[in-house]
Design a protein around this motif. Sequence first.
Motif, mmCIF file in Angstrom:
data_model
loop_
_atom_site.group_PDB
_atom_site.id
_atom_site.type_symbol
_atom_site.label_atom_id
_atom_site.label_comp_id
_atom_site.label_asym_id
_atom_site.label_seq_id
_atom_site.Cartn_x
_atom_site.Cartn_y
_atom_site.Cartn_z
ATOM 1 N N MET A 83 0.834 -1.199 0.000
ATOM 2 C CA MET A 83 0.000 0.000 0.000
ATOM 3 C C MET A 83 0.870 1.251 0.000
ATOM 4 O O MET A 83 0.520 2.267 -0.609
ATOM 5 N N LEU A 84 2.015 1.172 0.664
ATOM 6 C CA LEU A 84 2.927 2.312 0.720
ATOM 7 C C LEU A 84 3.493 2.634 -0.652
ATOM 8 O O LEU A 84 3.438 3.768 -1.121
ATOM 9 N N LYS A 85 4.041 1.610 -1.310
ATOM 10 C CA LYS A 85 4.581 1.839 -2.649
ATOM 11 C C LYS A 85 4.890 0.525 -3.345
ATOM 12 O O LYS A 85 5.648 -0.290 -2.836
ATOM 13 N N LEU A 86 4.302 0.363 -4.507
ATOM 14 C CA LEU A 86 4.625 -0.808 -5.318
ATOM 15 C C LEU A 86 5.988 -0.633 -5.978
ATOM 16 O O LEU A 86 6.499 0.489 -6.085
ATOM 17 N N GLU A 139 -0.085 6.827 -11.587
ATOM 18 C CA GLU A 139 -1.127 7.808 -11.238
ATOM 19 C C GLU A 139 -2.384 7.108 -10.723
ATOM 20 O O GLU A 139 -3.003 7.561 -9.758
ATOM 21 N N PHE A 140 -2.746 6.016 -11.355
ATOM 22 C CA PHE A 140 -3.919 5.253 -10.930
ATOM 23 C C PHE A 140 -3.702 4.698 -9.521
ATOM 24 O O PHE A 140 -4.605 4.737 -8.675
ATOM 25 N N PHE A 141 -2.497 4.205 -9.252
ATOM 26 C CA PHE A 141 -2.184 3.643 -7.941
ATOM 27 C C PHE A 141 -2.311 4.699 -6.838
ATOM 28 O O PHE A 141 -2.983 4.482 -5.822
ATOM 29 N N TYR A 142 -1.673 5.827 -7.021
ATOM 30 C CA TYR A 142 -1.668 6.840 -5.963
ATOM 31 C C TYR A 142 -3.024 7.522 -5.801
ATOM 32 O O TYR A 142 -3.301 8.103 -4.754
ATOM 33 N N GLN A 143 -3.862 7.428 -6.810
ATOM 34 C CA GLN A 143 -5.208 7.988 -6.687
ATOM 35 C C GLN A 143 -6.123 7.103 -5.850
ATOM 36 O O GLN A 143 -6.948 7.609 -5.087
ATOM 37 N N TYR A 144 -5.958 5.781 -5.954
ATOM 38 C CA TYR A 144 -6.940 4.886 -5.345
ATOM 39 C C TYR A 144 -6.395 3.944 -4.272
ATOM 40 O O TYR A 144 -7.156 3.487 -3.419
ATOM 41 N N SER A 151 -7.061 6.137 2.940
ATOM 42 C CA SER A 151 -8.371 6.800 2.932
ATOM 43 C C SER A 151 -9.371 6.090 2.029
ATOM 44 O O SER A 151 -10.587 6.233 2.202
ATOM 45 N N ASN A 152 -8.862 5.356 1.053
ATOM 46 C CA ASN A 152 -9.736 4.688 0.088
ATOM 47 C C ASN A 152 -9.776 3.181 0.302
ATOM 48 O O ASN A 152 -10.190 2.432 -0.567
ATOM 49 N N ALA A 153 -9.309 2.739 1.475
ATOM 50 C CA ALA A 153 -9.278 1.306 1.790
ATOM 51 C C ALA A 153 -10.083 1.021 3.046
ATOM 52 O O ALA A 153 -10.141 1.838 3.970
ATOM 53 N N ILE A 154 -10.708 -0.139 3.077
ATOM 54 C CA ILE A 154 -11.424 -0.627 4.259
ATOM 55 C C ILE A 154 -10.794 -1.953 4.634
ATOM 56 O O ILE A 154 -10.772 -2.884 3.829
ATOM 57 N N SER A 158 0.185 3.370 10.157
ATOM 58 C CA SER A 158 0.054 4.781 10.538
ATOM 59 C C SER A 158 0.986 5.715 9.771
ATOM 60 O O SER A 158 0.703 6.908 9.635
ATOM 61 N N ASP A 159 2.091 5.218 9.258
ATOM 62 C CA ASP A 159 3.052 6.082 8.564
ATOM 63 C C ASP A 159 2.747 6.250 7.075
ATOM 64 O O ASP A 159 3.428 7.026 6.386
ATOM 65 N N ILE A 160 1.754 5.564 6.570
ATOM 66 C CA ILE A 160 1.429 5.656 5.139
ATOM 67 C C ILE A 160 0.619 6.924 4.889
ATOM 68 O O ILE A 160 -0.373 7.174 5.578
ATOM 69 N N PRO A 161 0.999 7.761 3.920
ATOM 70 C CA PRO A 161 0.212 8.963 3.599
ATOM 71 C C PRO A 161 -1.254 8.607 3.333
ATOM 72 O O PRO A 161 -1.544 7.639 2.616
#
Length: 399
Positions: free
Chosen positions: A92-95, A161-166, A170-173, A194-197
């Motif tokens: 989730m942090l970065k692929l 761009e698609f990755f960082y948008q979604y 905030s967009n995960a449950i 907690s450290d992930i933007p």
Amino acid sequence: MIHHEDKNTPMCVTNILYNVGARDEKPDKTGFAHLFEHLMFGGSENIPSFDTPLQKAGGENNAFTNNDITNYYITIPKENIDTALWLESDRMLKLNFSQKSLNVQKGVVIEEFKQRYLNQPYGDAWLNLRPLSYKIHPYQWATIGKEISHVENATLQEVEEFFYQYYNPSNAIMCIAGNIDFETAVNKTIHWFSDIPAGKKNTNHYPIETENEGKRNLKICSNVPQKALYMSYKMVERMNPLYYGFDLLSDILSRSESSRFTEKLVKEKSIFNQISCYITGDINEGLFVIEGKLCENVSFELAEKEVMDTINEITKNGIEEKELIKVKNKFITSNLFAKTSVLNKAMALCYGHLVNNINLINEEIELIKKVDAEQIKLICNNYLTENRLNSLYYQPENE
């Protein structure tokens, strides 16, 4: 984070639902959500192989994408829950975005597109039925995408761009379920995520589909073994009170050997060799779908008429209470059985949160019980009408 404790299992589950599906793609860049289902297993910045540490910890994982959501899940022994959370948080942090990884996953998706949708009989049915049924809403394309070229031409920049948008908190449950207490689940979530933007949440604003101006038809001559008929009607959205009426009606028409379509159109009249009926179950206005393979020498016109006559019989005479009770009991049994799985409960809790009713998992049985014969009749009368019908005909090339 959603927590569900179940001490009857030695396992734990992490389920992460990302609020992104095919409906969030651009019309000229489709298939991205499904492409990401594959890319998310291609390694992250710190972990080159997602599966290797998971397998060493005794875990299993998978994912699925549809028009509304992308869902990733891991089942793992409770002692190794940190491995699952570490893996999920890191990707989730970065692929690990690289042209090589993108090319590999593009190849996988393109091959899937060819094998499942283009190179088998009736495989392209949904590539044709969706744009026939929808003209405005992004449900008009399948999860795999409109065409191969959209994935084939996807650039590394577009994918990032698609990755960082979604793909952000905030967009995960996320649901942590199984043999783990609430305090431990919370502390581990804070530690790993907690450290992930935070990123931005999907607004989920989509154009509203207009009503059909009349019946729509599309005939395709293709290399198929026999005639096939696909019929679709737009139905209500997922949280509409009528939703469960549509679901039960599909069971009344085709779920069992004693269902109306099977009894009348397969056994009695030999119109179809096989016929099924189901709902797509989308969050926005989905589809009520009927599909069947025609018997020899039966015309599309006759087959369609027989289907509509069977539906109109319900419009005119309704259904018997015992017929409704039978399909309700089957639904309730399946629902209760599904709840024995910790994974199924975790998925249901995430989905309920997405549709603004996390208690939906506990309410579904009562909602099913409330469906009555009048509601079924109303659906047939108001929704399954000829002017709302979209018909797709598959004609063998040699006929």
